[in-house]
Design a protein around this motif. Sequence first.
Motif, short mmCIF file in Angstrom:
data_model
loop_
_atom_site.label_atom_id
_atom_site.label_comp_id
_atom_site.label_asym_id
_atom_site.label_seq_id
_atom_site.Cartn_x
_atom_site.Cartn_y
_atom_site.Cartn_z
N SER A 580 9.04 0.63 -2.61
CA SER A 580 9.85 1.69 -3.21
C SER A 580 8.89 2.75 -3.72
N SER A 584 9.43 3.44 -9.71
CA SER A 584 10.83 3.51 -9.29
C SER A 584 11.77 3.39 -10.48
N ASP A 588 16.85 4.67 -7.14
CA ASP A 588 15.89 4.72 -6.05
C ASP A 588 16.14 3.56 -5.08
N VAL A 590 14.79 0.49 -2.51
CA VAL A 590 13.76 -0.46 -2.09
C VAL A 590 13.97 -0.72 -0.61
N ARG A 620 17.54 -1.07 3.39
CA ARG A 620 17.23 -0.49 2.10
C ARG A 620 18.28 -0.95 1.09
#
Length: 895
Positions: A580, A584, A588, A590, A620
């Motif tokens: 990430s 982060s 956001d 990962v 993600r």
Amino acid sequence: MVDLTRRRLMATSTAAALGASVSGVASASESEISEGDTPGAPSVKGSLKRLSTTAFGAEVTGPFVFEDGSLLYSLQHPEEANTEPFDRAAVGYFSGFNFEFDGNNDDFSEVGIPDTEAKQREVRSEVGDYEILIQGREPINGGAERLGVAQTPDGTDITQDNFAGTQYGGAATNPDCNQFVPTDDEGTEGYLYTNWENSPGGLSRVYISQDENGEWSADPEDAMNIPNTDGLRELGGTRINCYGDLSPWETPISSEENYAHPRVSLTNTVGDVVEAGSGEGLLGGCQFWNRPNPSEIAGAIGTYAEEGDLDEAWGPQGYWALTGVEFLAYYLGAEVPDGDEEPGESVVTPIDDVYPNPYRYGYHVDVREPTAEEPEPMKYWVAGRASWEAPDFQGDNKTLYGCSDGDSKGIYKFVADEPIPSYENTDNIAGTIYAPKITNDAANAEEAGQRNSPANTNLEVEWIELGHATNGEVKEWIAEYDDVTQTDYLTTHTEYSEDELGLDVSYNQAIREADLEVIENGNQNYISNEEIVEWAAQYEEAGPDGVDEELRKVPFLEMRAAAKEIGASIEFNKAEGVDSVDDSQPGDFVYFGISEFNDDLADETGDIRMDRVDGGVVFRAELEPNYNVSTLEPVITGPDFTDSPQDADDGLRNIDNVYAMRDGRVLCCEDGFGGPARSYPNDGLYVFQPNVSLDVDSIAVGYGATGAAELTASSLPTGFSGAEVTVSVTNPEVATITGVEFPEELGLTESTVGSDGTSATLRFADVDGNVEAGGRNIPVATLTLRGVDTGTTDLELEVTQMDDESGNAIDAQTRRGVLVTGPPTVAGGSAPTDVDGDGFFEDLNGNGRLDYEDIQILFDNFDADSVTMNKSAYDFNENGRLDFDDIVSLYEDIN
């Protein structure tokens, strides 16, 4: 402190984990398990552009982007026949190139496919020349060492030229992760840390600097191999250092890819072994760790099968990664056995003085004081032992996601009790390890023969707590096995004494008898099969905190086996990337790279049953308010290996490292050399530019109260001129929209809220050009919502029109939010609140915090309608009902 990570994963549409955004829907597709035409393979939800192809035989590993946007990566194990200097392992940068950090792939030209042998033999790009910074085995430190080569305590290079036994990869041929720690404010000089995937493992530090023209150079005289320092040798050294991370506290993290750690092969469990009364056909490679010539166990098993001692031959999972264990012993100071072995040959005579403890390998290594004369390495024993390809520390300084590489492996989570830098003594770092449970019903496979494409299917994840400990506790558990040697393998599993071995009894005879005993009853030198099964039984009965003290070590030292035993989804094949953005924050993403979507992910059993894509998938997941992730959304799908080169040449094949840049783009490295489908054999470095995503917050509001949900754009790489968006509440009985506000930066704004509050239409334009291209998580509006009645409702978005700064349409995807309205007042005063955004209302007195009065109110009003009619708000132990353990769980949260 409230333990957010104990909380449940709510169902997507009715009570999704608070803060999680959801996009995409599952779609079934008819397909066989074998390679076929999987829908959506290859595909990208965004754009994918090839920046570089690497030299023949080499993977693309260890990307790093400097503060000024310059780029480097490792040239891992290239073929020696390549054009010089691409014939030798190295780390290099692209001269004259800098990313612009505007989120747009227009800052570089795509390199074409390498369609001639000359192109295939070199590193190529259209952005600049690949300039070598460092190369493996080059002299450093005045010639006393060679870069990436570990040494014995007396300073002898550990190579097959000097020692008998097997070595995992040629010394210093496999550079992987690179992390840069600056020593000046401008970031133009500092130390480059590089992993070397060998056993003993390698981690080098080299001083590099940038001149006024932006060119980088290395100083081999100011370089060192961290394994050759006392600090790392005292930890047992490392093995197979793969990828890593730069922690939020700015220290390099190096992860050990200890492939040899599986106790059982593939889908088997330790319980299967105990039930069968034998490990024949079931055991994994770790059971033969201290066997003389451990990596030759598969050949030995084949011989035993031929001679009738076993029913059939099999290869214990991970046995091949037992290569290099003898060399690790020499690194620790073991003497070479006094036999007839020559350098480069196998060793039969057992090592009986110093031998590596298997439970010391397979961890994340943190190099503290990275710029000091001698750095201070430590291992996160408490984060669990696995075949760690990659770690990703989050901006809360507490949460760590890790990928374990290999077949039938896991993605795991560790959450520290307190921010990790706050622990003065690293032995005191305390936290909990978690394994994943995929909860979307075998990937929504409706019936036999109906399969979903991984390109179109989200994976919903619930995290199963495995155990809690401190780093010091786990270190003590590991130390119990420090004195076990190869001789112990023979004397423990046969009736021979140490004096008889090699004299009255040949080593080969003793090895044979010991092997058969270990296959039948397990390796008694380490944690036994019975201990793991007993831990699981106690876990099922009393939970992770209710197991006997002597069994608490099991999930930390045997993480994969423990997770499999209690039903975690240990099905991921080659989980090779996780990252990430630095520091982060909630909202956001990962990114998780699964190099191959096959085997356990595409079979008839387990929690994940989908179409097969041998080219892999990049998922993600959005960070929730407590840094949890609960939805893995596919954004890049690789090619089927039956696809034509026309389809596969430009697709991402077998993702390895992923690297999230600060502008939201992601570097994607390939590890698919020589595989089918393409017209060329080279791996490449790609840059992924995600689609613009419009996201509405998930929030909790009190009964009759109001709350604010922010509407944000994930990124605007081509700028922004205006948009029209509609927001809807799917269940107006739970909440309604009462107002809209816009940021001052937007010059023209208008909103219309429906009379019943079920929807609002928003129109806004950036007439003054205040919204710059390249930003991330850009706020565009704030909704005010009122909680009408207890329950949950989705907040849905529809984009009517959205244009960039040139008037071109932005193809934005939307991510819905979830609103939870809390229960009414329990005992007078204010309505209860959800103080930590997890969907549970622990603040019963409504004073904005969790305190002892909340415990008392819940106890006193346990039978009141305001509690019993709002089970979902007070089910703190997450068992689906209200019981007195909910009061206990809330009490534990406050202590």
